[in-house]
Scaffold this motif. Structure first.
Motif, PDB file in Angstrom:
ATOM      1  N   ASN A 375      38.954  21.878 -12.251  1.00  0.00           N
ATOM      2  CA  ASN A 375      39.231  23.030 -11.391  1.00  0.00           C
ATOM      3  C   ASN A 375      39.580  24.217 -12.274  1.00  0.00           C
ATOM      4  N   VAL A 377      40.372  28.189 -11.404  1.00  0.00           N
ATOM      5  CA  VAL A 377      40.484  29.137 -10.304  1.00  0.00           C
ATOM      6  C   VAL A 377      41.251  30.382 -10.754  1.00  0.00           C
ATOM      7  N   ASN A 410      34.715  22.743 -10.562  1.00  0.00           N
ATOM      8  CA  ASN A 410      34.965  23.619  -9.428  1.00  0.00           C
ATOM      9  C   ASN A 410      35.523  24.965  -9.910  1.00  0.00           C
ATOM     10  N   ARG A 412      36.459  28.724  -8.833  1.00  0.00           N
ATOM     11  CA  ARG A 412      36.746  29.536  -7.656  1.00  0.00           C
ATOM     12  C   ARG A 412      37.408  30.844  -8.097  1.00  0.00           C
ATOM     13  N   THR A 440      27.762  28.320  -5.551  1.00  0.00           N
ATOM     14  CA  THR A 440      28.084  27.764  -4.233  1.00  0.00           C
ATOM     15  C   THR A 440      28.748  26.407  -4.348  1.00  0.00           C
ATOM     16  N   LEU A 441      29.478  26.064  -3.298  1.00  0.00           N
ATOM     17  CA  LEU A 441      30.195  24.799  -3.223  1.00  0.00           C
ATOM     18  C   LEU A 441      29.251  23.650  -2.846  1.00  0.00           C
ATOM     19  N   TRP A 448      25.609  21.475  -4.597  1.00  0.00           N
ATOM     20  CA  TRP A 448      25.774  22.903  -4.327  1.00  0.00           C
ATOM     21  C   TRP A 448      25.010  23.257  -3.062  1.00  0.00           C
ATOM     22  N   SER A 452      30.110  30.203  -0.540  1.00  0.00           N
ATOM     23  CA  SER A 452      30.275  30.868  -1.835  1.00  0.00           C
ATOM     24  C   SER A 452      31.589  30.453  -2.498  1.00  0.00           C
ATOM     25  N   ARG A 453      31.554  30.334  -3.799  1.00  0.00           N
ATOM     26  CA  ARG A 453      32.755  30.031  -4.576  1.00  0.00           C
ATOM     27  C   ARG A 453      33.574  31.293  -4.881  1.00  0.00           C
ATOM     28  N   ASN A 455      32.859  33.578  -7.111  1.00  0.00           N
ATOM     29  CA  ASN A 455      32.815  33.945  -8.532  1.00  0.00           C
ATOM     30  C   ASN A 455      31.924  35.165  -8.760  1.00  0.00           C
TER      31      ASN A 455
END
Length: 534
Positions: A375, A377, A410, A412, A440-441, A448, A452-453, A455
């Protein structure tokens, strides 16, 4: 005439005797008169010369219990410092108080306690602790000098925002360290009983008490099944010029964390000019906050062997390099995808400044392989090469509960400003796939294609000044990191700092011209550290 002369001589002698008080008068027949020497006039007492101000003496008449007096060492500032040495195994609780004009040195590997084993019952195991006062300075002189805390023992090194604890090199003490000094002593190693996925014993299951591994560089075992194990408390600590290659692939780092559990405090930490890596996690669950890595020789942050901790407010600034395989993050080793627990580190609110200019395929700023989960973020990444590199299909696989796979790494609310492009893939991953994953998630059984993530992959103006968030970063909507884990805070901005007033490094960190980290008020890391008194 002769009678008169005799009378005159006799009269003179009597008169002199009466005037002088003499008690010894020559007889007239001797023809000599003895006259006493007059008392001299006393010489005036001179004005006293002022007593000079004494040079500060080395601290204390003796070194604290558990250390050995090795005389003095002269700081690069001219200060004469008492040198109290630590060596060998420490099997009782040891305290290093802050004493004026006194520093501590390491002679070889100094090991706190003796390994108690994963279950706490290993034959010969001894629990011990080392407590280091705020403002204390400790140094090593060679790569053979390091401080290691064994499984079951603890280090309590709690400085303050104005009195950090400094672990450094002899060259830094005497004033000969430069901006390019690196790897001058061994470093700090913590070994704990938290889960790890690489087991020395054949057939052992990762994350169990039977799964333990010998640590790189210094020897000693880590690993177990105690996720909340505590190796102590580290707070307001600098580690300068540490790390050493014992043999190829077998290195000490600035700070090495092996199987360190979440009961350990790891906050307000700076590693400067570390070699091999700045901080390396081998398994474990320890969490961290307010971390700075400046000028690392290899990877700034290296996560391996099932590490699953949470870290927030992190600044990494590489020094200018042209090295192969030099990353801001290196995540896992190839082939780790079959091991459990699967690595799943988290970094939130980070600013990563990549200055490696080597554009080969092994030198991208963030490198993920071996099936690792991750992760990242609320971050800022700037890079002179490609930003993110995914290797091996297992790393970008879709979520799979049975395989303990959360999905691709991941990202974000991360802005990436990379001269070589945001994404790259190899060894079973295409650059198109890497780009999709950053965009994309996961959705359904796909890695994917979902929402949208958040980013920004081709960012601009990510930074202003040396490391503050620029207009591009300020335009990115933040992700609520506290939804990942309760250790993480909901900081409503991306990057390690909210703005130029957010100076959580003030007072306890050190600066470097080489890495572009010279905020007002910070001393340079090259400056000889002295024990800071209350």
């Amino acid at each position: 005439m002769s009678h008169l002369r005799a009378l005159l001589l006799l009269g003179s002698a009597v008169a002199l005797a009466a005037c002088s008080g003499a008690t010894d008068v020559a007889s007239p027949g001797d023809g000599v008169i003895v006259v006493p020497t007059p008392t001299p006039t006393p010489t005036p007492t001179p004005t006293p010369t002022p007593t000079p101000t004494p040079t500060p003496t080395p601290g204390g008449d003796a070194c604290p219990t558990g250390t050995t007096d090795q005389g003095t060492i002269t700081s690069g500032t001219g200060q004469v410092l008492r040198n109290c040495e630590l060596r060998g195994a420490v099997t009782t609780n040891l305290a290093l108080p802050n004493i004026a004009n006194l520093v501590y040195s390491l002679n070889g590997g100094v090991r706190i306690g003796q390994d108690i084993g994963a279950e706490g019952n290993k034959t010969g195991g001894v629990r011990a602790s080392i407590t280091i006062d705020p403002g204390v300075v400790i140094f090593g002189s060679s790569g053979a000098d390091y401080l290691l805390v064994e499984r079951g023992s603890q280090i309590i090194a709690v400085g303050t925002a104005t009195r950090p604890i400094v672990m450094t090199s002899r060259s830094n003490i005497v004033g000969t360290a430069t901006e390019d000094s690196i790897g001058d002593w061994g470093g700090l190693v913590l070994l704990g009983r938290a889960p790890n996925n690489r087991c020395d014993a054949a057939g052992a299951e990762g994350g169990t008490a039977q799964c333990e591994q010998e640590i790189e560089g210094a020897g000693g075992y880590y690993g177990g099944a105690v996720a909340n194990d505590s190796s102590g408390r580290l707070n307001y600590l600098q580690v300068r010029y540490a790390g050493f290659q014992v043999t190829p692939g077998n290195e000490l780092n600035g700070i090495t964390l092996g199987g360190v559990g979440s009961g350990t405090t790891f906050e307000h930490i700076q590693v400067h000019n570390g070699s091999d890596d700045g901080i390396e996690w081998f398994g474990g669950t320890v969490n961290g906050r307010y971390l700075i890595v400046t000028g690392a020789d290899d990877d700034s942050l290296d996560t391996d062997n099932g590490y699953r901790g949470y870290n927030q407010f992190v600044l990494v600034a590489q020094r200018p390099l042209n090295h192969t395989s030099n990353h801001v993050i290196e995540a896992n080793s190839s082939g780790d995808d079959a091991l459990r627990p699967r690595s799943r580190p988290t970094f939130a609110n980070f600013t990563f400044i990549g200055r490696n200019s080597n554009a080969d395929n092994a030198s991208h700023s963030l490198f993920f392989r071996g099936g690792t989960d991750y992760n990242l973020v609320n971050g800022i990444l700037t890079s002179l090469v490609r930003g993110v590199h995914f290797r091996e299909a297992s790393t970008i696989a879709a979520p799979n509960t049975a395989a303990q796979k959360a999905g691709p790494p991941n990202f974000r609310s991360v802005i990436i400003e990379a001269a070589g492009g945001a994404a790259y893939g190899d060894s079973g991953v295409t650059t198109e796939q890497a780009t999709n994953i950053l965009t994309t998630l996961p959705t359904g059984a796909a890695a994917w294609g979902g929402d949208s993530r958040g980013n920004v992959l081709n960012g601009a103006n990510a930074l202003t000044g040396q490391f503050w968030p620029g207009s591009g970063a300020k335009a990115v909507a933040a992700f609520d990191a506290s939804t990942i884990n309760s250790y993480l805070r909901n900081a409503n901005y991306v990057g390690a700092f909210e703005n130029e007033a957010d100076t959580w490094f003030a007072g306890w960190a050190c600066g470097s011209n080489n890495v572009g980290f010279t905020p007002a008020g910070l001393s340079l890391c090259t400056a000889p550290p002295l024990p800071i008194q209350p």
